[in-house]
Structures are given as C-alpha cells and as structure tokens.
Scaffold this motif. Sequence first.
Motif, mmCIF file in Angstrom:
data_model
loop_
_atom_site.group_PDB
_atom_site.id
_atom_site.type_symbol
_atom_site.label_atom_id
_atom_site.label_comp_id
_atom_site.label_asym_id
_atom_site.label_seq_id
_atom_site.Cartn_x
_atom_site.Cartn_y
_atom_site.Cartn_z
ATOM 1 N N GLU A 1 -12.598 -1.737 10.407
ATOM 2 C CA GLU A 1 -13.226 -2.170 9.151
ATOM 3 C C GLU A 1 -13.493 -3.669 9.159
ATOM 4 O O GLU A 1 -14.413 -4.144 8.482
ATOM 5 N N GLU B 1 -14.468 0.927 2.625
ATOM 6 C CA GLU B 1 -13.199 1.604 2.401
ATOM 7 C C GLU B 1 -13.120 2.956 3.080
ATOM 8 O O GLU B 1 -12.037 3.554 3.156
ATOM 9 N N ASN C 1 -9.457 -5.256 -0.326
ATOM 10 C CA ASN C 1 -10.442 -5.437 -1.402
ATOM 11 C C ASN C 1 -9.745 -5.672 -2.738
ATOM 12 O O ASN C 1 -10.166 -6.513 -3.547
ATOM 13 N N ALA D 1 -8.351 -1.236 4.161
ATOM 14 C CA ALA D 1 -9.598 -1.829 3.664
ATOM 15 C C ALA D 1 -9.582 -1.923 2.145
ATOM 16 O O ALA D 1 -9.866 -2.979 1.564
ATOM 17 N N ALA D 2 -9.254 -0.813 1.493
ATOM 18 C CA ALA D 2 -9.227 -0.810 0.027
ATOM 19 C C ALA D 2 -8.141 -1.737 -0.506
ATOM 20 O O ALA D 2 -8.317 -2.395 -1.542
ATOM 21 N N SER D 3 -7.005 -1.830 0.187
ATOM 22 C CA SER D 3 -5.927 -2.719 -0.253
ATOM 23 C C SER D 3 -6.361 -4.174 -0.185
ATOM 24 O O SER D 3 -6.089 -4.961 -1.098
ATOM 25 N N ASP E 1 0.819 -1.217 0.000
ATOM 26 C CA ASP E 1 0.000 0.000 0.000
ATOM 27 C C ASP E 1 0.851 1.264 0.000
ATOM 28 O O ASP E 1 0.864 2.038 0.966
#
Length: 333
Positions: A193, A187, A84, A80-82, A49
């Motif tokens: 999360e 995200e 996903n 969270a986005a990583s 990330d």
Amino acid sequence: MADIQGSGRDTELDVVIATRDRPAPKLAACLDALRHQTFEHFGVIMVDDGGRDPVAPRVGASRPTRPVRVIRNEESIGPAASRNKGVALSDAPYVLFIDDDCISHPELVARHHAALGGAAGPAVSLGPILAPPGRRLPPWTHWDADRLGREYARLGRGESAPVWTHCYTGNLAVRRADFRAIGGFEERLARQEDIELGFRLSRLGCRFAFDPDAVVWHDSDRTLRTWTRIPALSARFDVLIDQLVPDSERLSSVRGDLSRRHRLLRLARRAGRVPAAHRCAVTGAIGTGCLLHALRADRPSLAAFSLVWDLEYTRALAEATAAPPGRLEHRPV
C-alpha cells in the motif's frame, strides 16, 4: 481516543504509527527513540489496530515527554486504514510514517521536516531503513536488510534516483495536504500500500528526495514461517495494484525486473514449474541458506534466500495473473 499527553502547542509534524500486538519492549524502544529527537515541535499519533493487548496503558506507563495520541480500533481494519485514521487526527502540515519496530535516529524528524519545508511544490521525503548496528540477524531478515541496504547505498551515491517504488512506510514523510489530495492509502491493499501510495503521489507531481542521514533502524522479529509467505503475498498485491491502478504499469515494471535477474535464477524458475521440484528447491535453498549463514558464509547464504524469494514470488505471480479480475484477496490471511 486516549490523549496520553495533550499537545499544549502547535505541532509542525506528526509521526503516525500503526501497531498491532507488538511486544512491549519493542514498542517502548520505538517511542523512546522519538523521545530523544532533536526537533521539538512534533507529536506522535499511534493507532492500535485491534490488538489483543491495548496499547494506551503501556504508552501511558512510559510517561512520554512529547505529545502522544492513541486511538484504538476495536476490530482490525488493516495497516492502510489505520494510517489513514491517524492522519485524519493530525492538523500538522507534515506527516511522517514509521513502523512500530523502528528505532529513529535523533535527527530523523528534523531532517524530514527540513526536506519538506524547503521543497518548492509537492514533495516526498525518504530515508533509509537499516538493520540495527552490531546485530547478527537471522538469515532471512539478513537478506531483507542486505537488499535494502544495497539500494540505499546506490541512492546515497547518486547512482540511482529516488522514485515512487522507494516509498516504504517504515520511513516516509509527506505533506498532509498532498496525502489528502490523493485520498490517502488504498485501504483494499494489505501489502504494497505504501508503494501504491507513492505512485499516486508521483502522479500528483511530487518530487522525491532521499536523505541518507534520515535513518531508522528496523529491529525485525519476523519468523522464517512469516518471511516465506511474503513473496507470494507481494506477488498477489502487485497484480492487485495493477488492476486497481492500471496506469501504474506495475506488472510491466515487475516483469522487466524479473527478466534482468541472474541467469541461474531464471533457469531455476523453469525447473521449478513442476510442483515437486519447486518444493524441493525451496526447502533445500532454505536449509542451505541457514547452514551457510551459521558458518558465516554470508554471500552464498544470501544467494540461497534470493532463490527462495524468486521461486515463491514467480509461482504466485503466475497464479495471480491467471486468476479472473476481482478474484484476488485484498487482505493476506
């Protein structure tokens, strides 16, 4: 994306790890433990990330014997986005999340795979996140490990049942189809999360299973300065979860838990409403806790750090609940 080693065979489970600037020895230890799993048909997806030191060359230098795919975010997008993004790369039926400073028991992947594969209907497989054996931890991480260890012991003895609030991405396995059905991690959350994901998985109808033998050891290098920020961040994100997912009733659950805390903690909160008294209490408790830990008086040391956590959390919770909706920060600074 760097494909450190092509899969060459279908994988039945993918381990997804988000990482950012983790020191090389800890990252190597995490990957080495995965190299020694008894289960064969799994891969590893690592999402770098936006770290200062790219991960792919280090992973390649370790000569992994199992499939490892590394994808790099040029700028940080958050855990969270990583995660996903990592799941989006998987075509395995099951996904296991661990952290980049976790050491996996050799049976970890096998036990999670068996739990999910043998489940009828949507399922979540949970395992304990324990302190490394034989290590004398700093007092603040000792407090974290003790709190989690006591809860895992209750789960292992059947005194409590696994629920969505036990979902931690240090050791959490799901069916990829269930993960996608609920839209993955939220995200906008940079903390909690995983717990929020757990609530939506429960709403989907997932059954939560806890296996005390599906162990990871958490080799945390968290500093005292970092640790003291976490209670306030956790409070803010609990409020944010309550705003984003009102039917989670997160704040009702939190307030119920706070009301059941030790009477002395509740008295200390009242005294700590005065800012100067709050600062003195927190500083004094940290100093006392560290001293007691050095003297190996662990029980009172843990109590001192419980006071720190409670005071910092409840003050931040009061501030966050008083803030207008939408004014809370999504990401910790």
